[in-house]
Design an enzyme around this catalytic site. Sequence first.
Site, PDB file in Angstrom:
ATOM      1  CD  GLU A  31      -3.033  -0.161   2.398  1.00  0.00           C
ATOM      2  OE1 GLU A  31      -3.626   0.923   2.460  1.00  0.00           O
ATOM      3  OE2 GLU A  31      -3.031  -0.999   3.305  1.00  0.00           O
ATOM      4  NE  ARG A  62       3.547  -8.473  10.763  1.00  0.00           N
ATOM      5  CZ  ARG A  62       2.921  -7.414  10.252  1.00  0.00           C
ATOM      6  NH1 ARG A  62       1.971  -7.568   9.388  1.00  0.00           N
ATOM      7  NH2 ARG A  62       3.239  -6.219  10.648  1.00  0.00           N
ATOM      8  CE  LYS A 107       1.772   7.257   6.874  1.00  0.00           C
ATOM      9  NZ  LYS A 107       0.456   7.677   6.450  1.00  0.00           N
TER      10      LYS A 107
END
Lengths: 669, 762
Positions: free
Chosen positions: B259, B474, B484
Site C-alpha cells: 500500500e 510475517r 507508520k
Amino acid sequence: MSEAELRQHHLRVVKMEEEAERLASSLGALMTGTAEALETKGLVDKELTDLLNENKKLKYRTNILKRRVAQMGGKSSSSDTILSPDSFKDQMCNILGQLEGIFSRAIQSAYPEATSPVVQIQLSKHADYQCNAAMALAKSLKKNPREVGEKILNNVATNPLIAKMDLSGPGFVNVFLNQDFIRQQVTNLVMKGVTPPPTTPMRVVIDFSSPNIAKEMHVGHLRSTVIGESIARLMEFLGHNVLRLNHLGDWGTQFGMLIAHLQDKFPNFATSPPPISDLQTFYKESKARFDEDEPFKKRAYEAVVKLQAHDPKHIKGWEEICEISKKEFKKVYKRLGVVLVDRGESFYQSRMEDIVKSLGAAGMLEEDEGRKVMFAEGADIPLTIVKSDGGFTYDTSDMACMKQRIEEELGQWLIYVTDAGQSQHFKTLFACAKKVGFYAPDRIRVSHVPFGVVLGEDKKRFKTRSGETVRLVDLLDEGLQRSEEKLREKERDKALTQEEFTRARDAVAYGCVKYADLSHDRARDYVFSFDRMLDFRGNTAAYLLYALTRIRSIARTAGVSSEEVVSMAQKGTVELDHEKEWKLARTLLKLPDVLIRITDDLYLHPLCEYLYEVSSVFTEFYDNCYCVEKDSSGKIVKINNNRLVLCEATAAVMEKCFFLLGINTVSKM
Amino acid sequence: MAEKLKSLGLSDQKVKETLKNESLTVILADIVDQAQGKGELNKSVGNLLYNLGTKLPRQFHTRLPLLVEYVARAQINQEAKLTAAIKFVQDHAMKEFNTAEFEKACGAGVEVSQDEIEAAVAQVIKKHKEVILKQRYQYNTGPLMGQVRAILQWADSRKVKEEIDLQILTLLGPKKEEDLVKPVKKKTEKKENKPEVAQVQHTEKQSLTMTDFLKTVHFHAPGQNHKTEGYVITENTSRLLQEHLKITGGQVRTRFPPEPNGILHIGHAKAININFGYAAANNGMCFLRYDDTNPEKEEEKFFVGIKNMVEWLGYKPHQITHSSDNFQQLYEWAVTLIKKDLAYVCHQRPEEVRGHDPPPSPWRERPIHESLQLFEDMKNGKFDEGEATLRLKTMLEEGKMDPVAYRIKFIAHHRTGDTWCIYPTYDYTHCLCDSIEHITHSLCTKEFQARRSSYYWLCNALDVYCPVQWEYGRLNMHYTVVSKRKIAKLISEGFVRDWDDPRLFTLSALRRRGFPQEAINNFCATLGLTGAQIIIHPDALEACVRDVLNVTSHRAMAVLNPLRVIITNYPNKGPTNVTVPNIPGNDSAGTHTVIFDEEVWIESSDFQEVEEKGYRRLTPSQSVGLRHCGYIIQVQEVVRNAQGGIDHLKVTCHKTTDANKPKAFIQWVSKPLKCEVRLYERLFNHKSPEDPSVVPGGFLTDINTNSLNVLSALVDVSVKGAQVLQKFQFERFGYFSVDPDSTPDNLVFNCTVGLKEDKGKV
C-alpha cells in the site's frame, strides 16, 4: 511613572504585539482556507479542521452529483411536476403522477436527509391509493416505520386532489381521493372528451414502415407500420409536433436493371407513363435477365452510373418506377389508416457526400482495408461510412438522415421503429452521432423501438404454405375474408345493413391484426393466428369492439342521444355513490398515467391491458348497477341518467384507446 | 469418533492427537464409514486409509469414495500405490476419468509374485556382484531396493528387502568376524567426518542467496493451480487455466503489492525478496503493484520511496502497476456480482458491523434490481459516507460474514482524480488484481490465510482466472516499532530525526546506517518460508551485515577518544607514508596509504598509567606496537595539564624486530581528519516495546535515551573524499558508513555494527 511600571507596560505591549501577530497570521491562513495551510502554520483548531474537511467532502460530492445530473440530461421525471388542481379544469389529471409528486415533496420536507427515497404509490384495497414509502425509508433511517409514515402524512401539503389520509398497518399512508375532484374529472370527460395530461410539447420525428421500392411489403413491414402509427398517434394526442417519415429504400443498384428493363419494354416511358400493373413481376423479369443476359447486365450497370450522374432520362425512369411502387404502398396504408410522409434514401444523396467530407475533416474516420469506418465508445462494431469501392452504405445514409432530422427538421426526439435485428446498428449509430456532436443526450432524445419476429402457428417464421414470405396485401385480404366468415357465423349479416356489415367487417379485420400485434410485448416474437385474434372472448379486438358497441347501445335502446347525455352531465356533476361506480370512475381516470408511462419506454401493450381492464370493470359495474330499468313487459320504467353519463365516459375512454391503437370503431356490429 | 479412529489401527496417543484436528477427524470418520463392509479393516488398510485422509487435497474429495473403495478392497495395498493413485486423481481432476487408466497408473490390484521378486533381485544383484563380493556386508543395499522397484513397480518393499537380504546371505555366506568388526570402524569414521560435514553445510548456508534458496521451494508449477491444497475447482477451472497458460506462456508471475501509504521496513524486505526472488529463481516476472485503493493516504513520496527501496535491494519490477488501473473493471465486476445475487447494498453503519460477531445485515436478501440501483446511486454520490456499502455474500474463515467490497469516500484519488466516490476494499481488490495480472503465486503473510477462501470464492464467482495463494510467516523485529503511525510519533516527539534515522528499521534507515542490501537479502534467505510468525532479534540481522562487510569494507584507523603522543626520537624528517592493506589477508583488495609523523594520536583507553594484570597495551613500563607502521613505542614521560590530568605522552620508538615483539598492536592516527562519528544503541530498552505487559506506559516510555552518541573522532587520511554510504571498518571498533549529512570538510560516519555481537555499545 516608575521604572517598574514602565517595564510592566512595556512587557504588556510586547505581549499584545505578539498576540496581534499571531492573530494576523491565523487570519492569513484562514483566508487561504485549506486545512493543510493551517496545519503548517501550527494552527490546529479541531472544529475548524473538521469543518474544512467536511466542506471539502461536500464539494467533492456536489461535483459527482452534478456530473451525474448532466449525464442524465438534467431532466427531472414528470412525476415531480405538481400542478394546481385548477390546471385540470380543462384537461385530464395524471392522478398517480400528481400523488407521486405530492408525496415526494412531503418526504423531502419530512426527511431532508433521506437520499433518493422511493416514492411508492399503488392502488389500495382499503383506500384509493396507498403510499408505501415509509417502510424502506424507515429501514434506511433506522426509525420506526409507523413513525415515519406519520411524519410523511403530516408533511403532505393540502391538495384538492386528496380528501383524507390515514395511517394503517406498519406505516402505509392511505389516500382517499377527493370525490368532488373525481366527479368533476368524469364530467369533464363526457363534456370535453378525453384530453391529454399536461406535457411539454416537442418536435418528434418518427421513422417507421420504410419498405423498399419495387418490392412488396411483407408481414415484417406490418409490425413497424402498426407500432409506428400508434406511437405517432399517441405523440400527437399528447400535443407533440410529430413528423411521420417513411424512409423508403429508393436508391440502389437494383434500379439499373429496372431502368434498363423499362427502356426495353416501354421505350417511350418518358412521355407516356408505363402501364405496369404488377411491379413485382416486372422486378422478377428484370432480375431474371440480369442474371442470365450478360449484355443486359452491362447495360444495367451503365444505367446505375447514369442514374447516379442524374441523367434526366434515367431520373425519369427511376421516378416512374418509384411512383408505381408508392401507389401500391399507399393502398396498403389507406386500408390500415396509416399516414406517412415519403422520404426515401435518395433524398439524402447530397447530404451523404457532405457528411463524409465533414466526418473526414473532423478526423472521425479510420482506414480499414480500404473502407472508411467510424468507431464510437460503447459500440463494438464501427459504422462503415465509405465502402472500399467508394460507395456509401446504410450507415452513411442513416448518419446523414439523423443530422437532417435534428438540424433541418429540428427534431427533439427521434424515434426509429425497426426489427430487433437492427438494435446493434442503432446503438452504434447513436453512439457515433453523439461522438460527432449531432446531438447531446440531455437536449435530444433518441429511441430505437425494436420489435420481435412474427411467427406462424408452428412457432417458426411466418410463411405461406409454399414457404414464401407472406405478402402484406394477401394477409389483409385473408383477414377480411376471415372476419366476414366470423361475423356471418354470428349472423351479424342478418342484424346489420350491408353498409354496417362492411364497416364492421373492415374494423374487425384490420383491428384484430393491429391489436394482436400491439397487445404483446413488442420486443418478443409473437405468433400470428387469425383464429385467436378473431375470438370473441378474451383480450382481443373483436371482443373489445363488440363490448364498445354494447356500451353505445345502452343509451340508444333507452332512446337517449349522445347530445342528451352531454347535457345531463352539464346539469350537475356525476354522482358516484355506488362502490362500482366509484371503481369505474377511478379506472377511467387512470388513462393519463398509463399514457405518460408509455412515453417512458414506448411499449404499447400496457395500453391494451388498460383497455381490457376498462371493459372488465365496466362489466362489473353494469352487472351491479341498473342503467335502464324495465318492467317484466320490457317497458322502460326508469332511466338512471347518472349512469348513462358513466357509460358515455367509458365509451369515450375506450374509443380514445382504440384510436391511439390505430383501430377504427363502429357503432354497430 | 475415537472408536472410528481406532478402527484405523491408530494408537491411543495418535487418536488423541488426531481428535484435536476437527476437520481431519470428520474426514477420517467419513472414510471409515465408507470403508465399512467393503473389506477387512486390518492395520495395513487402516494405515493407508489414514494416509489417504491426510494426503488427498480437499478439492479432490469428490474422488474420495472411489479411493476408499480401492484401499478397502486391498486393491491399493501399499503406500506407493496410494501415492500414485492420489497423483492420478490430481492430474485428472478436470479431464475424463478413465478407470482403466487409473488402475494402470496406480497398480490397483496388481500382485507381484514371489517368483518375480526373486528374479528381479537376482538380476540386480548380478549386476553389482563384484562390488558386493569385495565390500561384503559393508555394501549398502539401499540403492538395490530402488533398482528392483524400477523393474517391478508394485513389488512389496518388505518382501523385496527380505529377498535382497536372503540373496546377499546366499552370496556371501554367514557373517565372518571381520564382517562384524567393520560396522564399528564405520561408526568412528563417521564421527570424525561429522564436524567437517556440518561446517561445510554451515558455510553453504552462509552463502545461500535468496534465489538459490527459492529454487528449492516446492510451490505448484504454473497452470497446476488445482493441485494445491484448498484450491477450488469449478467447471471453468480447466478452461481458465488453459487461457492463463496461453497468456503467461507458463512463466511464473509474482507481485509485490505494498500500500503506498508508508515507508517500507524490514518486514517488507522479506516480502520483496520472496516475490522477486521466487520469480527470479524460476525465470519468471514480478510486478510491483501499488495497492492504491484507499485514496486518503497516498502521497507521491511514498511511491518514489517504495520504488527506490525495491531497486536498492537489487530487484527490477517487470512492470509497475496500480490497483487503481483496474477501477473500471472492478466496478463492472461488482455489478456482475450483484446481478448474480452474490453482492448487495447494505446500510449498516460502520460502528454496527465492527467488532466480534456483529448482527447480520437486514439487507442481505433485498432484490437484485434494488441493489443494482442503489449501487449506481452510491457511485453517483446519492449516499453520504457510511450510509451504504456493497457487501459480498460470502463468509471468511474466521466467521466474518459478508466482507465489504465497496465503500463511499468523498475524496479525490491521486491517480483517478474525482472520477470515483466509491472505492474498493483490499478484500475485493487484491485477488482480482492478481487475477488480472495473471499472477501464478500470490505470496502473502500468514494473517491472510483467513482471507484465502474469499480470495478463491471471488475469482470463481466472477469466472475469472484464480491464482493460488501461498502464505509465509510475517517477519517482526525485536527492539523496534515499524508502524507508520508510531514512527511518525517518534519523529514528531523528537526521539528520532526522520524516517531514515539509522536507529529505525525502515529500509531507508538501514541503508543510511550502512547495511548492505546483500546482507539484508541474505538475512531473508536464512529465514526460510515457514508459516510461523517469527520475531527476530536484531543481532541476527547484524550478523549477516558483519559477514558481508567483513569481506567488502576497507580498513581504516580511527581514534574516537584521542590521546596525543609525541615521538621524541622520530626517525624521519617530516611525515612519511605507510602502506596499509585495504583488507588484511586479501591482497587483491589492494592497499592504501596513511601518514606517520612525530605527532600521533592513540585511543586514550590504549594507555593506562597503572599496570594491571592482563592489560597488554601501553603503560609506563610496557611498550606497545603501532599497527602497520613497524614501530614500537615506549613511554618516556607523561605530561600533565593544569588540572593534573594527562595532557599528552612523550614516547620513544624503535623498529619492531623479532626480538622485541610487543604484546599488542594498537591503532593510531597521524595528521588525521577530524570527523563526526555517530554511535547508536537500540532505540528501545525492551524487546517488545509495544507489548503492554512489558511496557505498560506505551512504546514512547521505553525509549533508550542514550541511543545516539555523537563523537568527534580522528580518522586516518585514507577516508578523505569518501562517498556517501561508502563503508569502512574502523579497526577495533566496528563498521562505519558515510552519512548523507557529510560535507567535503566534515565527514560524518554512522556506526553500522560493532565488530562483535556482544559489543553492542562499541
